[in-house]
Design a protein around this motif. Structure first.
Motif, short mmCIF file in Angstrom:
data_model
loop_
_atom_site.label_atom_id
_atom_site.label_comp_id
_atom_site.label_asym_id
_atom_site.label_seq_id
_atom_site.Cartn_x
_atom_site.Cartn_y
_atom_site.Cartn_z
N ASN A 135 0.82 -1.21 0.00
CA ASN A 135 0.00 0.00 0.00
C ASN A 135 0.85 1.26 0.00
O ASN A 135 0.43 2.30 -0.52
CB ASN A 135 -0.97 -0.01 1.18
N ALA A 138 1.75 1.57 -3.62
CA ALA A 138 0.52 1.82 -4.38
C ALA A 138 0.75 1.71 -5.89
O ALA A 138 0.52 2.65 -6.63
CB ALA A 138 -0.07 3.17 -4.02
N HIS A 140 0.45 1.25 -9.75
CA HIS A 140 -0.61 1.36 -10.74
C HIS A 140 -0.06 1.11 -12.13
O HIS A 140 -0.67 0.44 -12.95
CB HIS A 140 -1.29 2.73 -10.66
N SER A 141 1.11 1.68 -12.40
CA SER A 141 1.72 1.50 -13.71
C SER A 141 3.24 1.51 -13.56
O SER A 141 3.78 1.92 -12.53
CB SER A 141 1.28 2.62 -14.65
N ASP A 166 4.76 3.74 -10.63
CA ASP A 166 3.95 4.92 -10.35
C ASP A 166 2.64 4.56 -9.67
O ASP A 166 2.01 3.57 -10.03
CB ASP A 166 3.61 5.66 -11.65
N PRO A 167 2.19 5.39 -8.71
CA PRO A 167 0.86 5.21 -8.14
C PRO A 167 -0.19 5.74 -9.13
O PRO A 167 0.14 6.41 -10.12
CB PRO A 167 0.88 6.05 -6.86
N GLU A 168 -1.45 5.46 -8.85
CA GLU A 168 -2.52 5.85 -9.76
C GLU A 168 -2.63 7.36 -9.94
O GLU A 168 -2.85 7.85 -11.03
CB GLU A 168 -3.86 5.29 -9.25
N ASP A 169 -2.44 8.11 -8.87
CA ASP A 169 -2.64 9.56 -8.92
C ASP A 169 -1.33 10.33 -9.11
O ASP A 169 -1.18 11.44 -8.63
CB ASP A 169 -3.35 10.02 -7.65
N ASP A 171 -0.12 12.01 -11.55
CA ASP A 171 -0.23 13.32 -12.21
C ASP A 171 -0.86 14.38 -11.32
O ASP A 171 -0.57 15.56 -11.45
CB ASP A 171 -1.03 13.19 -13.51
N SER A 179 8.57 8.67 -7.49
CA SER A 179 8.10 7.27 -7.64
C SER A 179 9.24 6.30 -7.46
O SER A 179 10.39 6.61 -7.70
CB SER A 179 7.46 7.08 -9.00
#
Length: 179
Positions: A135, A138, A140-141, A166-169, A171, A179
């Motif tokens: 967590n 986090a 995401h990509s 990278d986490p989802e948010d 940007d 990251s």
């Protein structure tokens, strides 16, 4: 005499029933029997060999991992099949082990074997240490970063390639540099 005997058996049944029931429950959580040829095929899969960091040599298999604690089988560093045979039943150990449970220690093995063998009956294990780590990242990509190319030094080119998670948010909430 019959009354004493029936009381005795009733007493013994009350004492033994919880033990018998716990034994029956533990049997329901036993590892499934997997055909030897299926295990051999899985042990030769490139993904399993990658999970154990194995390489093929003139004398057989050898893992790059030199820590004996990494392997569940006695000679797991040299035998991918033995490590696989030890891993499957280990995934069914008592969930009370928490962070020390093989499902927590080897999440990639667990996920891959669950998919390959349809292990839908694995016990649910709480892994707070892994969950906190995961967590915190986090994911995401992922982005492959190739910062510079100096063709006279190929080792430098490949040695400086990075994998950024990278986490989802990313940007909205932060900088890709973090990251």
């Amino acid at each position: 005499i019959f009354m004493c005997s029936s009381r005795y058996w009733l007493f013994m049944l009350r004492r033994l029933l919880p033990l018998l029931l716990s034994g029956a429950c533990s049997l329901s959580q036993a590892a499934p029997h997997i055909a030897p040829d299926r295990l051999q095929a899985l042990a030769n899969e490139p993904f399993w060999l990658s999970l154990g960091h194995y390489e093929s040599g003139t004398l057989g298999w050898r893992s790059y991992v030199d820590d004996d604690k990494y392997f569940l089988a006695e000679h797991g560093e040299k035998d991918p099949l033995a490590e696989l045979r030890a891993t499957v039943p280990a995934l069914y150990r008592d969930p009370a082990l928490g962070d020390r449970h093989p499902q927590c220690i080897y999440p990639a093995r667990t996920r891959w074997l669950r998919d390959q063998l349809s292990l839908d009956d694995l016990p649910k294990v709480n892994c707070p240490e892994f969950d906190t780590w995961y967590n915190g990242i986090a994911p995401h990509s992922t982005v492959l970063v190739f910062p510079a190319a100096y063709l006279n030094s190929p080792s430098s080119m490949f040695g400086h390639t990075l994998l950024r998670i990278d986490p989802e948010d990313i940007d909205r909430e932060g900088s890709p540099l973090l990251s």
